[in-house]
Motif scaffolding. Structure first.
Motif, mmCIF file in Angstrom:
data_model
loop_
_atom_site.group_PDB
_atom_site.id
_atom_site.type_symbol
_atom_site.label_atom_id
_atom_site.label_comp_id
_atom_site.label_asym_id
_atom_site.label_seq_id
_atom_site.Cartn_x
_atom_site.Cartn_y
_atom_site.Cartn_z
ATOM 1 N N SER A 41 76.391 -10.891 -99.536
ATOM 2 C CA SER A 41 75.811 -11.214 -98.229
ATOM 3 C C SER A 41 74.625 -10.300 -97.944
ATOM 4 O O SER A 41 74.601 -9.146 -98.400
ATOM 5 C CB SER A 41 76.860 -11.073 -97.118
ATOM 6 O OG SER A 41 77.230 -9.721 -96.951
ATOM 7 N N ARG A 42 73.647 -10.793 -97.206
ATOM 8 C CA ARG A 42 72.493 -9.979 -96.832
ATOM 9 C C ARG A 42 71.818 -10.590 -95.602
ATOM 10 O O ARG A 42 71.649 -11.803 -95.510
ATOM 11 C CB ARG A 42 71.499 -9.878 -97.998
ATOM 12 C CG ARG A 42 71.034 -11.204 -98.552
ATOM 13 C CD ARG A 42 70.400 -11.038 -99.917
ATOM 14 N NE ARG A 42 69.910 -12.303 -100.441
ATOM 15 C CZ ARG A 42 69.638 -12.523 -101.724
ATOM 16 N NH1 ARG A 42 69.819 -11.558 -102.609
ATOM 17 N NH2 ARG A 42 69.192 -13.702 -102.134
ATOM 18 N N TRP A 43 71.465 -9.723 -94.667
ATOM 19 C CA TRP A 43 70.761 -10.178 -93.474
ATOM 20 C C TRP A 43 69.345 -10.578 -93.849
ATOM 21 O O TRP A 43 68.662 -9.870 -94.589
ATOM 22 C CB TRP A 43 70.733 -9.075 -92.414
ATOM 23 C CG TRP A 43 72.076 -8.823 -91.784
ATOM 24 C CD1 TRP A 43 72.916 -7.787 -92.028
ATOM 25 C CD2 TRP A 43 72.722 -9.667 -90.832
ATOM 26 N NE1 TRP A 43 74.061 -7.904 -91.287
ATOM 27 C CE2 TRP A 43 73.971 -9.067 -90.530
ATOM 28 C CE3 TRP A 43 72.404 -10.862 -90.196
ATOM 29 C CZ2 TRP A 43 74.874 -9.609 -89.631
ATOM 30 C CZ3 TRP A 43 73.291 -11.422 -89.305
ATOM 31 C CH2 TRP A 43 74.506 -10.801 -89.017
ATOM 32 N N SER A 44 68.924 -11.732 -93.331
ATOM 33 C CA SER A 44 67.614 -12.276 -93.700
ATOM 34 C C SER A 44 66.952 -12.938 -92.497
ATOM 35 O O SER A 44 67.621 -13.372 -91.558
ATOM 36 C CB SER A 44 67.756 -13.307 -94.826
ATOM 37 O OG SER A 44 68.364 -12.748 -95.963
ATOM 38 N N TYR A 45 65.627 -13.009 -92.576
ATOM 39 C CA TYR A 45 64.856 -13.779 -91.604
ATOM 40 C C TYR A 45 64.413 -15.084 -92.257
ATOM 41 O O TYR A 45 64.032 -15.108 -93.428
ATOM 42 C CB TYR A 45 63.636 -12.996 -91.124
ATOM 43 C CG TYR A 45 63.988 -11.813 -90.248
ATOM 44 C CD1 TYR A 45 64.462 -12.016 -88.957
ATOM 45 C CD2 TYR A 45 63.857 -10.513 -90.727
ATOM 46 C CE1 TYR A 45 64.790 -10.933 -88.150
ATOM 47 C CE2 TYR A 45 64.188 -9.429 -89.934
ATOM 48 C CZ TYR A 45 64.656 -9.638 -88.648
ATOM 49 O OH TYR A 45 64.988 -8.579 -87.849
ATOM 50 N N ARG A 46 64.464 -16.137 -91.460
ATOM 51 C CA ARG A 46 64.113 -17.462 -91.973
ATOM 52 C C ARG A 46 63.047 -18.099 -91.092
ATOM 53 O O ARG A 46 63.089 -17.979 -89.868
ATOM 54 C CB ARG A 46 65.352 -18.363 -91.980
ATOM 55 C CG ARG A 46 65.125 -19.750 -92.549
ATOM 56 C CD ARG A 46 66.387 -20.587 -92.403
ATOM 57 N NE ARG A 46 66.306 -21.829 -93.168
ATOM 58 C CZ ARG A 46 67.258 -22.752 -93.183
ATOM 59 N NH1 ARG A 46 68.361 -22.581 -92.479
ATOM 60 N NH2 ARG A 46 67.120 -23.842 -93.909
ATOM 61 N N VAL A 47 62.067 -18.767 -91.714
ATOM 62 C CA VAL A 47 61.077 -19.516 -90.943
ATOM 63 C C VAL A 47 61.744 -20.780 -90.386
ATOM 64 O O VAL A 47 62.553 -21.424 -91.063
ATOM 65 C CB VAL A 47 59.849 -19.895 -91.792
ATOM 66 C CG1 VAL A 47 58.929 -18.709 -91.980
ATOM 67 C CG2 VAL A 47 60.260 -20.461 -93.147
ATOM 68 N N VAL A 48 61.417 -21.116 -89.148
ATOM 69 C CA VAL A 48 62.054 -22.255 -88.487
ATOM 70 C C VAL A 48 60.981 -23.156 -87.884
ATOM 71 O O VAL A 48 59.804 -22.815 -87.825
ATOM 72 C CB VAL A 48 63.041 -21.786 -87.394
ATOM 73 C CG1 VAL A 48 64.239 -21.101 -88.012
ATOM 74 C CG2 VAL A 48 62.356 -20.837 -86.406
ATOM 75 N N TRP A 49 61.436 -24.345 -87.415
ATOM 76 C CA TRP A 49 60.568 -25.336 -86.763
ATOM 77 C C TRP A 49 59.398 -25.696 -87.676
ATOM 78 O O TRP A 49 59.563 -25.818 -88.885
ATOM 79 C CB TRP A 49 60.098 -24.840 -85.402
ATOM 80 C CG TRP A 49 61.195 -24.309 -84.527
ATOM 81 C CD1 TRP A 49 61.380 -23.015 -84.119
ATOM 82 C CD2 TRP A 49 62.294 -25.048 -83.974
ATOM 83 N NE1 TRP A 49 62.498 -22.893 -83.341
ATOM 84 C CE2 TRP A 49 63.082 -24.143 -83.237
ATOM 85 C CE3 TRP A 49 62.686 -26.385 -84.020
ATOM 86 C CZ2 TRP A 49 64.234 -24.519 -82.563
ATOM 87 C CZ3 TRP A 49 63.832 -26.756 -83.344
ATOM 88 C CH2 TRP A 49 64.586 -25.843 -82.629
ATOM 89 N N ALA A 50 58.220 -25.837 -87.108
ATOM 90 C CA ALA A 50 57.062 -26.244 -87.914
ATOM 91 C C ALA A 50 56.677 -25.181 -88.936
ATOM 92 O O ALA A 50 56.050 -25.490 -89.951
ATOM 93 C CB ALA A 50 55.873 -26.528 -86.993
ATOM 94 N N PHE A 51 57.057 -23.935 -88.693
ATOM 95 C CA PHE A 51 56.722 -22.852 -89.619
ATOM 96 C C PHE A 51 57.493 -22.979 -90.931
ATOM 97 O O PHE A 51 57.156 -22.314 -91.914
ATOM 98 C CB PHE A 51 57.021 -21.501 -88.960
ATOM 99 C CG PHE A 51 56.356 -21.350 -87.623
ATOM 100 C CD1 PHE A 51 55.022 -21.012 -87.526
ATOM 101 C CD2 PHE A 51 57.066 -21.587 -86.452
ATOM 102 C CE1 PHE A 51 54.407 -20.888 -86.294
ATOM 103 C CE2 PHE A 51 56.460 -21.469 -85.213
ATOM 104 C CZ PHE A 51 55.128 -21.120 -85.136
ATOM 105 N N ALA A 52 58.539 -23.797 -90.946
ATOM 106 C CA ALA A 52 59.328 -24.007 -92.161
ATOM 107 C C ALA A 52 58.729 -25.088 -93.045
ATOM 108 O O ALA A 52 59.243 -25.344 -94.138
ATOM 109 C CB ALA A 52 60.767 -24.366 -91.793
ATOM 110 N N LEU A 53 57.661 -25.744 -92.604
ATOM 111 C CA LEU A 53 57.028 -26.787 -93.409
ATOM 112 C C LEU A 53 56.219 -26.154 -94.534
ATOM 113 O O LEU A 53 55.520 -25.157 -94.319
ATOM 114 C CB LEU A 53 56.116 -27.662 -92.539
ATOM 115 C CG LEU A 53 56.809 -28.462 -91.434
ATOM 116 C CD1 LEU A 53 55.773 -29.129 -90.537
ATOM 117 C CD2 LEU A 53 57.747 -29.508 -92.033
#
Length: 452
Positions: free
Chosen positions: A243-255
């Motif tokens: 397991s590892r804490w992560s940041y994820r791009v969401v919404w339009a930024f995930a395109l």
């Protein structure tokens, strides 16, 4: 003649849907002192209304095409009062002393309505929807300064291109963002909902990594790849191999592909709204990308559309410029003949318009063929249109140097700091960036090697 100022203006925002979608203004018409009767049933005086966006949110339209010879647009109220868009402002001719109720629009709605008056069918393109979502999610055009950094958009694009998780380890993300060169900390990207914190967990059944929002964590989880249930590693929750804490791009930024070109178009809008009109002398209304069907049936497309009115310090404002933009990310040979032909169609439909070719790449990354295409088109634009008795079009080229301007940087300072021909041009002639015609010619000198 008498001149009057509108002193009090109440602005009410509709709460249905988006908070800033349907603003309404209310105001009382102002009459000269010698008008004694309230109703006259014929116009005896005029009021001039100018709408300002002092909050710098750039969501509500504030300027309009100055077509006073054929004033089919705009139409804000249901009164009989005649509305005339002029260089002085929106002029009404009240037939009585009354209260006005105007329903305003955002830029996209207004520009669509204006195009329909010319029998041009317009719909927001997929790329345009991405731009709109980027700007709304981030909190308005002024907040786009968070993206005005090449390393930031490249990092976000790297995350978006990860097929399954679209994420990056929390420490790695913060180390890459919080550099000396990039002074926009990770906390700003998080607060603006560009990235979201979650936990990456390794599936015990297929060994693939999955990303889960914090509020979706549970003792049993479903793997996004094998679709089987696996247990949360409760005995070794801090084991980085599980397991590892992560940041994820969401919404339009995930395109992928730089939000389908949304970053370039958004930063181009940001350049005009925040860098060109910083002195409040250039009033701008904007729309994201539109797919257009012209009267002839031909198809055209613009990645962004602007109305830009240069306001005079003394005297009247200048007529509103119509701006159409083509935006690209980092492709080496980005601006093709097909892109130029689409823009040429718009120039022929709207003579004397500003046609912007904006890209996030540096000028050194342009191909020779690309420069030659743009130069040939700029030479065509400089030609005189005998039918309309005016110049064909103003061609402007913007690169990453302009789009990635951050903070309080001004265009002439950026060019001077770049040195070489940029500094020479900035010193040789005063480039008033709020004058889009002279700015277009300055970029032709810089990037297309054309004479003044």
């Amino acid at each position: 003649s008498l001149s009057y100022s509108l002193r009090k203006l109440s602005l009410r925002q509709s709460r249905g849907g988006s908070e800033y979608e349907k603003p309404q203004i209310q105001f009382d018409t102002i009459a000269p002192d010698f008008i004694k009767k309230k109703y006259h049933h014929k116009p005896l005086w005029a009021n001039v209304i100018n709408i300002k966006d002092w909050g710098n949110q750039s969501r509500t339209l504030t300027c309009f095409p100055t077509n006073y010879r054929n004033p089919v647009f705009p139409k804000f109220n249901y009164h009989r009062d005649f509305l005339l868009p002029t260089t002085e402002g929106l002029t009404i001719f009240p037939e009585s002393i009354n209260r006005q109720y105007w329903n305003l629009h955002n830029g996209t709605e207004a520009i669509n309505q204006w195009l329909s008056k010319y029998e041009i069918e317009a719909t927001v393109s997929d790329a345009g929807k991405s731009v709109h979502q980027i700007i709304e999610t981030i909190g308005g055009v002024p907040q786009l300064s968070s993206l005005a950094n090449r390393s930031t958009v490249e990092l976000l694009n790297d995350m978006a291109n990860k097929s399954l998780t679209r994420s990056m380890h929390a420490e790695e993300f913060k180390n890459r963002i919080n550099t000396k060169k990039n002074k926009r900390p990770a906390s700003r990207l998080i607060s603006q909902k560009i990235v979201q914190l979650g936990l990456e967990l390794k599936c015990s059944k297929c060994d693939s990594w999955n990303w889960y929002e914090v509020n979706n964590l549970n003792y049993e989880l479903s793997c996004n790849r094998c679709l089987k249930l696996f247990s949360f590693p409760i005995l070794e929750p801090s084991n980085s191999s599980l397991s590892r804490w992560s940041y994820r791009v969401v919404w339009a930024f995930a395109l992928p592909d730089y939000a389908r070109g949304g970053y370039a178009a958004s930063l181009a809008i940001h350049f005009f709204v925040r860098k060109v009109s910083y002195s409040h002398r250039l009033n701008i209304t904007w729309s994201s990308g539109q797919e257009l069907t012209l009267q002839s049936g031909e198809k055209a497309e613009a990645d962004f559309i602007l109305w830009a009115k240069r306001e005079g310090i003394v005297g009247l404002s200048k007529p509103t410029n119509i701006v159409f933009g083509e935006a690209k990310s980092f492709a080496k040979d980005a601006f093709k003949n097909s892109d130029i032909q689409k823009m040429k169609l718009l120039a022929e439909t709207f003579p004397k318009s500003i046609l912007v070719f904006a890209t996030m790449k540096d000028f050194e990354e342009f191909s020779v063929d690309e420069i030659n295409r743009l130069r040939e088109f700029a030479e065509w634009g400089r030609g005189y249109d005998n039918k309309n008795k005016e110049i064909r079009a103003y061609i402007m080229v913007l690169t990453g140097l302009e789009l990635f301007m951050g903070g309080l940087e001004r265009l002439t300072n950026v060019w001077e700091a770049k040195g070489g021909k940029y500094a020479e041009l900035a010193k040789k002639r005063k480039v008033h960036s709020d004058n889009l015609e002279t700015l277009a010619y300055a970029t032709q000198e810089l990037y297309l090697n054309m004479p003044s």
